[in-house]
Motif scaffolding. Structure first.
Motif, mmCIF file in Angstrom:
data_model
loop_
_atom_site.group_PDB
_atom_site.id
_atom_site.type_symbol
_atom_site.label_atom_id
_atom_site.label_comp_id
_atom_site.label_asym_id
_atom_site.label_seq_id
_atom_site.Cartn_x
_atom_site.Cartn_y
_atom_site.Cartn_z
ATOM 1 N N ILE A 1 0.825 -1.198 0.000
ATOM 2 C CA ILE A 1 0.000 0.000 0.000
ATOM 3 C C ILE A 1 0.863 1.253 0.000
ATOM 4 O O ILE A 1 0.393 2.341 -0.332
ATOM 5 C CB ILE A 1 -0.952 0.031 1.218
ATOM 6 N N ASP A 2 2.130 1.115 0.381
ATOM 7 C CA ASP A 2 3.046 2.245 0.484
ATOM 8 C C ASP A 2 3.295 2.855 -0.899
ATOM 9 O O ASP A 2 3.310 2.153 -1.917
ATOM 10 C CB ASP A 2 4.357 1.772 1.102
ATOM 11 N N GLY A 3 3.486 4.174 -0.936
ATOM 12 C CA GLY A 3 3.766 4.859 -2.176
ATOM 13 C C GLY A 3 5.260 4.943 -2.456
ATOM 14 O O GLY A 3 6.085 4.384 -1.725
ATOM 15 N N PRO A 4 5.605 5.598 -3.549
ATOM 16 C CA PRO A 4 4.699 6.297 -4.469
ATOM 17 C C PRO A 4 3.970 5.334 -5.408
ATOM 18 O O PRO A 4 4.256 4.135 -5.427
ATOM 19 C CB PRO A 4 5.654 7.191 -5.263
ATOM 20 N N ASN A 5 3.051 5.869 -6.187
ATOM 21 C CA ASN A 5 2.310 5.054 -7.149
ATOM 22 C C ASN A 5 3.148 4.914 -8.414
ATOM 23 O O ASN A 5 2.980 5.648 -9.384
ATOM 24 C CB ASN A 5 0.958 5.700 -7.462
ATOM 25 N N SER A 6 4.046 3.947 -8.392
ATOM 26 C CA SER A 6 5.034 3.813 -9.469
ATOM 27 C C SER A 6 4.730 2.657 -10.415
ATOM 28 O O SER A 6 5.388 2.510 -11.437
ATOM 29 C CB SER A 6 6.429 3.605 -8.867
ATOM 30 N N ASP A 7 3.752 1.821 -10.091
ATOM 31 C CA ASP A 7 3.454 0.652 -10.915
ATOM 32 C C ASP A 7 1.987 0.665 -11.327
ATOM 33 O O ASP A 7 1.109 0.995 -10.538
ATOM 34 C CB ASP A 7 3.755 -0.639 -10.145
ATOM 35 N N LEU B 1 -1.311 11.033 -4.396
ATOM 36 C CA LEU B 1 -1.331 10.487 -3.043
ATOM 37 C C LEU B 1 -0.210 9.462 -2.923
ATOM 38 O O LEU B 1 0.008 8.668 -3.844
ATOM 39 C CB LEU B 1 -2.677 9.823 -2.753
ATOM 40 N N ASN B 2 0.462 9.443 -1.796
ATOM 41 C CA ASN B 2 1.613 8.562 -1.636
ATOM 42 C C ASN B 2 1.203 7.158 -1.209
ATOM 43 O O ASN B 2 1.586 6.648 -0.162
ATOM 44 C CB ASN B 2 2.597 9.163 -0.632
ATOM 45 N N THR B 3 0.416 6.534 -2.091
ATOM 46 C CA THR B 3 0.078 5.130 -1.963
ATOM 47 C C THR B 3 0.143 4.496 -3.338
ATOM 48 O O THR B 3 -0.086 5.171 -4.358
ATOM 49 C CB THR B 3 -1.319 4.922 -1.355
ATOM 50 N N GLU B 4 0.487 3.212 -3.372
ATOM 51 C CA GLU B 4 0.585 2.500 -4.639
ATOM 52 C C GLU B 4 -0.762 2.322 -5.318
ATOM 53 O O GLU B 4 -0.845 2.126 -6.539
ATOM 54 C CB GLU B 4 1.209 1.117 -4.388
#
Length: 545
Positions: free
Chosen positions: A138-144, A267-270
């Motif tokens: 759940i941790d960010g950043p949303n990189s995938d 938002l800093n979640t994946e």
């Protein structure tokens, strides 16, 4: 491992008819050896254009990310390798409840606690999280573009009932008994998923539920609809102009006021999408043991993860007024002039409470069988029951018993609407019928634009005798009255629901009218007979339209 699947180019040709809401294996060339890749291709194809299969995939990226890179940056996560299920339940406990017993079904990586310095990321700073994958992702950043972690835990039978015909996978279930000292359970939560936004409007939606004493209470405010990707979203539009069969798919937003889009990664979640902070609220049995089952799973296949967050210390029991219909059903005859509907209030009843009501046509038509009604009921202090009337219109047609749907909304003050937020008015036909009393017919609500691969779930308010769940009592007919073969009833594990599930590669004809029939000989486990034939008309529409 974390897998990112980026579909760069897709070419498809029409070839396969989907029979029902489960994942149908598609023909994949033998040189594609990655199971994850095959699953993703299958899901993507079915969801975007159900009657197609992949003929070629030009480019797929498969990126591996080390576990240590997630769960320690923007959202700090501790999974069950570091604590027990009892520990995480204690994190959400608030006032007015006592925990009796905790049961957990899942992996050590699919549940845990979290905290973040930015409460805007999830909607609150700390709490617990359950996942169909790995909670650390759940941790960010949303990189995938698509995070997948397969838990191999199998499905959940409660969640299966929310998505008839599908199979669930990678389930995580946290269940516990508790004793409340007040009449209302309340807690705050957020749902997130990697299936936003690509699978909005598709047949593939991961699923979650909060089953309080067997009833799902994860509902959209002022409704009896479950919170799900297709029910809470910002809509979606996809352009397949590069496909050999050009078409667009566009889905209008549904309850967008409860949705936050994170495909741009602000938002800093994946996760690609989240709901706003919602509140689960329901009546409980004061001073007695109640059970809640918090569950989440992948649906249709194991690909793309979803999560549900529950705010720390928000699981509380409070005193509230509960307003709801006195019954889920009201009976009347069409020649009575008016039907009287009763709404009840429970709780302290020491303040003024208001609640609104309105009607919608079921199988009865407004202006022909009844007059639409709407208004507001006001409960003065100490008043626990109020009524309103619905005008009935008598006609000379022989049409069987018909239905009107009645709803409550917008309760004021500290009151909320209980589980009987919707009721049905059954208007009995008083004109001559050829049916014998034992064969009295109730005409259920019509359904339009039903998918050609529809599976129906029929819910009862009492346990059904499995011996009466037969194709003689549950069947589908066409407009000519002929029985459609190959559609068999299957009783659910709790004996409260029956699923009408086709055999093999079955599909209804698009644009055709059918009738779902429930026979009068259906009985409860105590031997009480349904005593009437229930018919529901439905008209189909091609899934690709």
């Amino acid at each position: 491992m974390l897998k990112n699947h980026v579909l760069k180019k897709l070419k498809s040709t029409a070839s396969i008819a989907i029979a029902f809401f489960i994942c149908i294996p598609l023909a994949i060339p033998q040189n594609y050896t990655s199971n994850a890749m095959q699953d993703f291709e299958s899901k993507r194809t079915l969801a975007q254009k159900p009657q197609m299969q992949i003929s070629s995939v030009d480019e797929i990226d498969d990126i591996t990310v080390e576990d240590s890179e997630k769960g320690n940056t923007y959202i700090r996560v501790a999974d069950l390798n570091e604590q027990s299920a009892e520990d995480i339940v204690s994190q959400i406990m608030g006032d007015g409840v006592e925990i009796n017993e905790v049961r957990y079904f899942g992996t050590s990586e699919s549940a845990g606690t979290f905290e973040t310095d930015d409460p805007n990321t999830i909607g609150f700073s700390n709490g617990i999280v359950l996942s169909s994958g790995n909670v650390k992702y759940i941790d960010g950043p949303n990189s995938d573009s698509g995070v997948t972690y397969e838990n191999m835990t199998g499905g959940d039978e409660y969640l299966d009932l929310l998505i008839p015909g599908y199979t669930t996978y990678d389930s995580t279930v946290l269940e516990f008994d508790f004793t409340p000292n007040e009449n209302t359970l309340s807690f705050e939560y957020v749902f997130s998923s990697e299936e936003y936004n690509e699978f909005v409007g598709s047949d593939y939606n991961d699923v979650f539920g909060f089953f309080l004493n067997g009833e799902n209470i994860a509902l959209i405010p002022d409704s009896n609809k479950a919170v799900a990707i297709n029910n809470v979203n910002n809509g979606y539009k996809e352009d397949f102009s590069e496909s050999e069969d050009y078409y667009d798919e566009e889905y209008a937003p549904t309850n967008p006021q409860y949705f936050r889009d994170n495909t741009d990664g602000h938002l800093n979640t994946e996760m690609d999408g989240l709901t706003t902070v919602l509140t689960a609220k329901a009546s409980v049995n004061v001073g007695k043991v109640n059970t809640i089952r918090l569950a989440i799973a992948d649906a249709g296949d194991e690909i793309l993860d979803s999560n549900v967050f529950i705010k720390a210390a928000s699981f509380t029991a409070v005193e509230s007024d509960v307003v709801q219909f006195s019954s889920k059903g009201f009976d009347c005859s069409e020649d009575e002039g008016y039907a009287t509907i009763t709404v009840e209030r429970s709780g302290n009843a020491d303040s003024i409470v208001e609640v609104s009501y309105y009607t919608q046509s079921g199988s009865a038509d407004s202006g022909v069988d009844y007059s639409s009604a709407s208004g507001t009921l006001t409960f003065a202090p100490g008043v626990t029951s109020k009524t309103f009337k619905i005008q009935l219109l008598d006609d000379d047609m022989t049409e069987g018993s018909e239905t009107v749907n009645i709803f409550l909304k917008e309760a004021s003050g500290n009151a909320f609407i209980g589980q009987n937020i919707q009721a049905k008015l059954y208007i009995e036909d008083n004109d001559a019928q050829t049916d014998s009393p034992a064969e009295k017919t109730v005409v259920w609500d019509k359904m339009d634009e039903v998918p050609t691969n529809k599976n129906f779930v029929i819910k009862f308010n009492m346990e059904i005798d499995p011996e009466t769940v037969t194709s003689d009592n549950f069947y589908v007919t066409d407009s000519a009255g002929d029985i459609i073969s190959g559609i068999n009833p299957e009783i659910a594990f709790n004996n409260l629901s029956v699923i009408m599930k086709p055999e093999g590669y079955f599909s209804y004809n698009s644009g055709s009218t059918y009738f779902l029939n429930i026979g009068s000989a259906v009985k409860t486990s105590s031997g009480k007979s349904l005593g009437q034939l229930v018919k529901m008309q439905f008209t189909t529409s091609d899934l690709t339209n």
